[in-house]
Design a protein around this motif. Structure first.
Motif, PDB file in Angstrom:
ATOM      1  N   LEU A 174       0.846  -1.197   0.000  1.00  0.00           N
ATOM      2  CA  LEU A 174       0.000   0.000   0.000  1.00  0.00           C
ATOM      3  C   LEU A 174       0.879   1.244   0.000  1.00  0.00           C
ATOM      4  O   LEU A 174       2.052   1.194   0.383  1.00  0.00           O
ATOM      5  N   ALA A 175       0.284   2.366  -0.378  1.00  0.00           N
ATOM      6  CA  ALA A 175       1.013   3.631  -0.336  1.00  0.00           C
ATOM      7  C   ALA A 175       0.132   4.723   0.238  1.00  0.00           C
ATOM      8  O   ALA A 175      -1.090   4.707   0.092  1.00  0.00           O
ATOM      9  N   ASN A 176       0.761   5.659   0.927  1.00  0.00           N
ATOM     10  CA  ASN A 176       0.134   6.914   1.353  1.00  0.00           C
ATOM     11  C   ASN A 176       1.100   8.008   0.934  1.00  0.00           C
ATOM     12  O   ASN A 176       2.115   8.259   1.590  1.00  0.00           O
ATOM     13  N   ASP A 177       0.807   8.635  -0.201  1.00  0.00           N
ATOM     14  CA  ASP A 177       1.728   9.630  -0.739  1.00  0.00           C
ATOM     15  C   ASP A 177       1.726  10.914   0.076  1.00  0.00           C
ATOM     16  O   ASP A 177       2.728  11.634   0.117  1.00  0.00           O
ATOM     17  N   TYR A 178       0.620  11.212   0.755  1.00  0.00           N
ATOM     18  CA  TYR A 178       0.551  12.401   1.597  1.00  0.00           C
ATOM     19  C   TYR A 178       1.506  12.267   2.780  1.00  0.00           C
ATOM     20  O   TYR A 178       2.262  13.191   3.088  1.00  0.00           O
ATOM     21  N   GLN A 179       1.484  11.101   3.423  1.00  0.00           N
ATOM     22  CA  GLN A 179       2.398  10.847   4.541  1.00  0.00           C
ATOM     23  C   GLN A 179       3.781  10.403   4.077  1.00  0.00           C
ATOM     24  O   GLN A 179       4.702  10.309   4.872  1.00  0.00           O
ATOM     25  N   LYS A 180       3.896  10.072   2.788  1.00  0.00           N
ATOM     26  CA  LYS A 180       5.144   9.569   2.206  1.00  0.00           C
ATOM     27  C   LYS A 180       5.591   8.285   2.909  1.00  0.00           C
ATOM     28  O   LYS A 180       6.727   8.158   3.384  1.00  0.00           O
ATOM     29  N   VAL A 181       4.661   7.304   2.929  1.00  0.00           N
ATOM     30  CA  VAL A 181       4.975   6.002   3.518  1.00  0.00           C
ATOM     31  C   VAL A 181       4.472   4.886   2.611  1.00  0.00           C
ATOM     32  O   VAL A 181       3.591   5.094   1.761  1.00  0.00           O
ATOM     33  N   ARG A 182       5.038   3.707   2.789  1.00  0.00           N
ATOM     34  CA  ARG A 182       4.566   2.479   2.163  1.00  0.00           C
ATOM     35  C   ARG A 182       4.279   1.459   3.271  1.00  0.00           C
ATOM     36  O   ARG A 182       4.962   1.446   4.299  1.00  0.00           O
TER      37      ARG A 182
END
Length: 376
Positions: free
Chosen positions: A280-288
């Motif tokens: 999964l990715a969360n580009d706002y938090q810059k995490v995978r």
């Protein structure tokens, strides 16, 4: 990516039933954070000869077979496909050109392990080569696709943006379809219900008797086996960006991925005979959120990784796997990664393998890293 089918609780013909679910929530909340290297059972390295004729450039796909390793470079490369033996010797390149065994550009590649052939999709045709890179034939195809895979005597295709295949009539307009070796459509799956076809473009995984595929941003893993499509896995996670569906504007989708504090499925999926990898990715938090799942027990191991540390912090300090062969995942070690990889892999490597890594220079080809996981 066959034993996995034993854990599927929905039948192929009854997709509405609930399939096996993989839960990312504990990893999103940082309740669980595993070091996957403690679950490595075995590691193998494959290094390759280097010369002006076989220097591997920017590659987009990698296929490992019993006695071959095939690098697929960017489609604008002058030698977009390079074939090596598992012993590292260079065998042959596919060149850009107009002659037999040459292509104008490469759109997608598939491998037929049984027939020991490489299938290359280039404009309007599928070219067949043997494992020595020798030309076998060119078949004309009148439909379009983004990726494909061999499944026994059939071919499984996935479409992508602008590939609606009106020429197939009522069998066009699907995200996946199957043909025989004469390219007659035999089965289809997932009617395209949105103009955002770009979100279905991602590779397919192939095991000995079935093919699995994913759609970027969607939360289901599909498979094809014995003439039927079915659902293999459903993804469960919190804070889904597109929980209420997708907007019809592709610009809006791209904007939401950047600006909304939420998660989406990247479409990165790989499967061995014993384990699955998803991300999964969360580009706002810059995490995978990167996890491996044991197909027999259903146990999931993984963790949330800051994007700034992603390349070095997870999956043997080399990002996510690039693919799988039997019960091994594989990735690559680039010249700049050697020092960090040695720290992680030292206990798994023989003295000869350590010397291989220590001998890598800036001019070396990448080293293929194959790793097998223990049961969880």
């Amino acid at each position: 990516f066959c034993a996995a089918l034993l854990i599927v609780s929905c039948s192929v013909k009854e997709e509405e039933k609930i399939c096996e679910v993989i839960d990312f929530t504990p990893f999103q909340k940082d309740e669980v954070s595993d070091d996957i290297t403690q679950y490595i059972e075995d590691v193998e390295l494959i290094s390759f000869e280097v010369s002006d004729s076989c220097l591997v450039g920017h590659y987009t796909d990698l296929y490992v077979e019993e006695d071959r390793v095939i690098f697929c470079e960017h489609q604008m490369s002058m030698q977009p496909v390079k074939i090596f033996g598992r012993d590292g010797r260079f065998i042959k390149s596919v060149n850009i050109g107009q002659g037999p065994g040459e292509v104008s550009r490469v759109y997608s590649v598939a491998v037929d392990s049984k027939m020991k052939q490489i299938l290359i999709y280039h404009p309007g045709q599928i070219m067949y080569l043997d494992f020595n890179g020798e030309f076998v034939k060119n078949d004309n195809v009148d439909f379009h696709f983004s990726s494909f895979a061999v499944c026994g005597e059939e071919l499984v295709f996935k479409t992508s943006y602008h590939q609606k295949n009106e020429e197939l009539g009522e069998k066009g307009g699907y995200k996946a379809f199957v043909t025989d070796r004469e390219y007659n459509v035999k089965n289809v799956n997932q009617k395209i219900d949105s103009e955002l076809l770009w979100r279905v473009s991602s590779p397919m995984e192939r095991l000995s008797d079935y093919v699995s595929y994913v759609n970027v941003l969607e939360d289901t893993i599909y498979f094809y086996k014995n003439g039927e499509f079915g659902k293999l896995l459903e993804l469960n996670y919190q804070d889904k960006i597109f929980a209420d569906g997708f907007p019809d504007d592709i610009v809006k989708v791209s904007q939401m991925l950047r600006t909304v504090d939420g998660y989406y499925f990247t479409g990165i999926y790989s499967e061995t005979e014993t384990h699955q990898y998803l991300e999964l990715a969360n580009d706002y938090q810059k995490v995978r959120v990167c996890v491996y799942r044991d197909k027999e027990s259903g146990v999931v191991r993984g963790r949330k990784v800051p994007l700034s540390e992603f390349r070095e912090a997870f999956s043997l300090k080399n990002c996510s796997p690039l693919g799988s062969y039997k019960d091994y995942f594989y990735s690559t070690i680039e010249p700049g990664d050697v020092e960090s990889q040695l720290e992680v892999l030292e206990s798994f490597l023989s003295a000869e393998e350590k010397n291989i890594l220590k001998g890598i220079t800036e001019d070396s080809n990448p080293v293929v890293l194959m790793y097998k996981l223990k049961d969880f």
